[in-house]
Design an enzyme around this catalytic site. Structure first.
Site, PDB file in Angstrom:
ATOM      1  N   CYS A  94       1.131  53.229  15.376  1.00  0.00           N
ATOM      2  CA  CYS A  94       0.107  52.314  14.880  1.00  0.00           C
ATOM      3  C   CYS A  94      -0.266  51.291  15.962  1.00  0.00           C
ATOM      4  CB  CYS A  94       0.586  51.661  13.590  1.00  0.00           C
ATOM      5  SG  CYS A  94      -0.752  50.959  12.586  1.00  0.00           S
ATOM      6  N   HIS A 192       3.329  56.089   9.571  1.00  0.00           N
ATOM      7  CA  HIS A 192       4.586  55.438   9.212  1.00  0.00           C
ATOM      8  C   HIS A 192       5.331  56.376   8.265  1.00  0.00           C
ATOM      9  CE1 HIS A 192       3.064  51.617  10.864  1.00  0.00           C
ATOM     10  NE2 HIS A 192       1.926  51.886  10.247  1.00  0.00           N
TER      11      HIS A 192
END
Length: 240
Positions: A94, A192
């Site tokens: 990310c 994630h």
């Protein structure tokens, strides 16, 4: 490796949303199951330098302020960059993906130079990408990837990198159905989960790169057996 595997967890006080720290636990356990010693080197933002002697480096996600602070730390102490130049595996997630790229723009419109470990430019979009993602990885033996995304950035890859995967569900990078970026042994993703808990083959590949040898096959632990059943269900819901 006679001395074991040194795992670097970079800047968890800045980068570590959605349980990204769990990726370290996954690698430690995968090694422990095989009787391979490991050492986790946690590098906080207050550390005087980033070591270049570790065998694998992990960066998690973070918001704009944390991400730009992490960029300052990694720029002034280039141990990560030196290790990556030798082919040491790096996983960026990310915000970690964005700062490992060539350039990223934060939500306030300010452009920042990235570390340039992957060829990727990130700009903010009008709305966040939130939800489950599935993608087919381009890395040999990794197969389908699953994870959770929550990000405003949209990342476009240049000629110097390839996507980690092609999205079949969700947003990913937001361009050309790409998810993540790969250049050499630098792997970046928006997923994630933690991603290495949900995608054992990717974790195995990172460890093989770190050790320079294949992982020894072992009997499937209960944790991986349960994950295999869940991934079968995901494939049934996402046949493409």
């Amino acid at each position: 490796m006679s001395g074991g595997v040194r795992i670097a967890l970079l800047l968890p006080d800045l980068l570590g949303t959605y349980g990204d720290r769990g990726n370290v636990l996954v690698l430690e356990q995968r090694l422990a199951w095989r009787g391979i010693p490991s050492e986790t080197v946690t590098v906080l933002s207050s550390a005087p330098e980033v070591p270049e002697s570790c065998d694998v480096y992990l960066l998690g996600g973070g918001e704009d302020v944390a991400q730009t602070a992490a960029m300052r730390v990694l720029s002034r102490s280039p141990g990560l960059q030196r290790a990556a130049a030798r082919g040491v595996p790096v996983l960026g997630i990310c915000g970690g993906l964005q700062l490992l790229g060539t350039e990223f723009t934060t939500g306030d419109g300010v452009r920042h130079e990235g570390l340039g470990l992957v060829d990727a430019v990130t700009e903010p979009a009008g709305e966040r990408a939130i939800g489950e993602v599935t993608a087919n990885s381009v890395l040999a033996g990794v197969g389908m990837l699953t994870g959770f995304e929550n990000h405003l950035g949209r990342t476009r890859l240049g000629a110097g990198s390839v996507p980690l995967g092609r999205v079949t569900r969700g947003t990913g990078n937001g361009h050309e159905r790409a998810e993540g970026a790969v250049r050499g042994h630098v792997v970046c993703t928006y997923l994630h989960g933690p991603i290495l808990a949900r995608n054992p083959a990717l974790g195995g590949l990172l460890l093989e790169w770190a050790m320079g040898a294949p992982l020894q096959p072992i009997a499937e632990p209960e944790e991986l057996a349960a994950l295999r059943v869940e991934r079968t269900r995901v494939r049934a819901r996402n046949p493409k």
